[in-house]
Design an enzyme around this catalytic site. Structure first.
Site, PDB file in Angstrom:
ATOM      1  N   THR A  21       0.814  -1.220   0.000  1.00  0.00           N
ATOM      2  CA  THR A  21       0.000   0.000   0.000  1.00  0.00           C
ATOM      3  C   THR A  21       0.846   1.269   0.000  1.00  0.00           C
ATOM      4  OG1 THR A  21      -0.178  -0.031   2.422  1.00  0.00           O
ATOM      5  CG2 THR A  21      -1.914  -1.160   1.153  1.00  0.00           C
ATOM      6  N   ASP A  47      -0.216  -5.034   3.168  1.00  0.00           N
ATOM      7  CA  ASP A  47       1.081  -4.649   3.708  1.00  0.00           C
ATOM      8  C   ASP A  47       1.186  -3.129   3.792  1.00  0.00           C
ATOM      9  OD1 ASP A  47       4.145  -5.702   4.041  1.00  0.00           O
ATOM     10  OD2 ASP A  47       4.087  -3.797   2.974  1.00  0.00           O
ATOM     11  N   TYR A  52       5.030   4.625   5.233  1.00  0.00           N
ATOM     12  CA  TYR A  52       4.232   4.757   4.018  1.00  0.00           C
ATOM     13  C   TYR A  52       3.147   5.825   4.170  1.00  0.00           C
ATOM     14  CZ  TYR A  52       6.095   0.067   2.885  1.00  0.00           C
ATOM     15  OH  TYR A  52       6.899  -1.020   2.662  1.00  0.00           O
ATOM     16  N   LYS A  81       5.082  -2.162  10.000  1.00  0.00           N
ATOM     17  CA  LYS A  81       6.527  -2.197  10.246  1.00  0.00           C
ATOM     18  C   LYS A  81       6.989  -1.103  11.194  1.00  0.00           C
ATOM     19  CE  LYS A  81       6.935  -3.690   5.429  1.00  0.00           C
ATOM     20  NZ  LYS A  81       5.650  -3.134   4.935  1.00  0.00           N
ATOM     21  N   HIS A 112      11.524  -2.716  10.100  1.00  0.00           N
ATOM     22  CA  HIS A 112      11.545  -2.303   8.693  1.00  0.00           C
ATOM     23  C   HIS A 112      12.955  -2.378   8.094  1.00  0.00           C
ATOM     24  CE1 HIS A 112       9.128   0.415   5.737  1.00  0.00           C
ATOM     25  NE2 HIS A 112       9.936  -0.392   5.083  1.00  0.00           N
ATOM     26  N   SER A 158      12.704  -7.138   8.107  1.00  0.00           N
ATOM     27  CA  SER A 158      12.689  -6.766   6.696  1.00  0.00           C
ATOM     28  C   SER A 158      14.062  -6.215   6.343  1.00  0.00           C
ATOM     29  CB  SER A 158      11.601  -5.708   6.447  1.00  0.00           C
ATOM     30  OG  SER A 158      11.541  -5.340   5.084  1.00  0.00           O
ATOM     31  N   PRO A 208       8.505  -7.547  -6.411  1.00  0.00           N
ATOM     32  CA  PRO A 208       8.717  -8.810  -7.120  1.00  0.00           C
ATOM     33  C   PRO A 208       8.752  -8.656  -8.639  1.00  0.00           C
ATOM     34  CG  PRO A 208       6.447  -8.677  -6.382  1.00  0.00           C
ATOM     35  CD  PRO A 208       7.162  -7.503  -5.785  1.00  0.00           C
ATOM     36  N   GLY A 213       7.547   1.849 -11.696  1.00  0.00           N
ATOM     37  CA  GLY A 213       6.644   2.849 -11.147  1.00  0.00           C
ATOM     38  C   GLY A 213       7.249   3.605  -9.984  1.00  0.00           C
ATOM     39  N   GLU A 265      -4.633  -9.152 -12.947  1.00  0.00           N
ATOM     40  CA  GLU A 265      -3.555  -9.865 -13.651  1.00  0.00           C
ATOM     41  C   GLU A 265      -2.606 -10.525 -12.662  1.00  0.00           C
ATOM     42  OE1 GLU A 265       0.490  -8.429 -15.903  1.00  0.00           O
ATOM     43  OE2 GLU A 265      -1.355  -7.356 -16.369  1.00  0.00           O
TER      44      GLU A 265
END
Length: 315
Positions: A21, A47, A52, A81, A112, A158, A208, A213, A265
């Protein structure tokens, strides 16, 4: 346990397709709309992170869906996180996250980054002078306290290297259940996956698809001719091939798109079946990059590489 879930070492299951997100715009309405669309498509893992800025939107959308009976709380898996400026008090940090989200607990709480920042460094790309000496023993004791208090169901890390994982396990009473790292066909994390597997730590892959972007990302994965040829062969998309590769390694994947067609997709990667030749061809990507004189995706462009350079160890 369903085929789209993984059993973690803490005894709970986690959906292997998660919706990330983070967005540079961080528009609350857009994020909430994306979560509602994702729920309809079958996404159950969401997530987020303090840094964020999406925790309120995630919490509000999920709470609304639960109150309207569209989904049960126990069917949702929420990850957030601990940011580097909160290493001194993970309990207070998680309580603030829960307040932001309007929730009683999160399912997974991750450290994090394996770096400690000064209390005012609440921005995504810290400066060199913002770093403090990390005492991971103290941080992890706070994470374990979060678990004991029922503020989360599982704890993890992470962006931890193999060496950082081994160091943590020297004193952890509760081992991390997850290590969430950047991973895709051109950044495979082979050594790290072996280390984590030997300790039953699940590897979860962010970016992944190589992070297209993002300002530090690249389309090199989905634009790669080998990935594209495999996609053409199976009447799939390059994104589905890359995601299926990650899933085939036993990892979960955190996808980040608020576009309805791409969200659908990405879920379609579950139905894709790759054969041995496909995996062999993907293994040739390293040779292909060397032949073209290319480097790993994001190796020089990600701002977080600056943080990694301060680890002073091998991945």
């Amino acid at each position: 346990m369903r085929s789209n879930e993984v059993l973690l070492n803490c005894g709970i299951t986690m959906p292997v397709m998660g919706l990330g997100t983070y967005s540079s715009e961080n528009d609350r309405e857009t994020t909430e709309l994306a979560i509602h669309m994702a729920l309809k498509m079958g996404y159950r893992h969401f997530d987020t992170a303090k840094i964020y800025g999406s925790e309120p939107a995630v919490g509000n959308a999920l709470t609304e869906a639960i109150l309207h009976g569209r989904v049960e709380r126990e069917d949702i898996f929420v990850t957030s996180k601990l940011w580097g400026s909160d290493h001194h008090d993970p309990v207070s940090a998680l309580k603030q996250t829960l307040l932001n989200m309007g929730m009683e607990y999160v399912d997974m709480y991750l450290v994090h980054w394996p770096v400690k920042l000064k209390p005012w460094a609440c921005y995504a790309v810290p400066k060199e002078e913002d770093f403090e000496e990390l005492e991971m023993e103290s941080t992890w004791a706070g994470m374990e306290k979060c678990l004991d208090m029922g503020l989360c169901r599982c704890i993890g890390v992470s962006n931890f290297s193999s060496k950082k994982i081994e160091h943590l396990l020297n004193f952890a009473s509760v081992p991390p259940a997850v290590n969430q790292v950047e991973m895709h066909p051109m950044w495979r994390q082979s050594k790290l996956r072996e280390t984590c597997a030997s300790h039953r730590i699940h590897v979860s892959a962010y970016s992944p698809l190589g992070g297209p972007g993002n300002i530090w990302g690249s389309t090199a994965v989905v634009d790669n001719p080998i990935i594209q040829s495999i996609a053409l062969k199976h009447k799939a998309t390059p994104a589905q091939v890359a995601l299926k590769w990650g899933l085939s390694k036993g990892s979960s994947v955190i996808v980040k798109s608020f576009n309805q067609n791409r969200m659908k997709e990405n879920m379609g990667s579950f139905d894709l079946k790759l054969d041995d030749q496909d995996f062999n061809d993907i293994d040739r990507l390293e040779e292909w990059k060397i032949m073209r004189g290319e480097f790993l995706v994001n190796e020089t462009t990600s701002p977080y590489r600056t943080i990694q350079e301060l680890w002073d160890d091998e991945i």
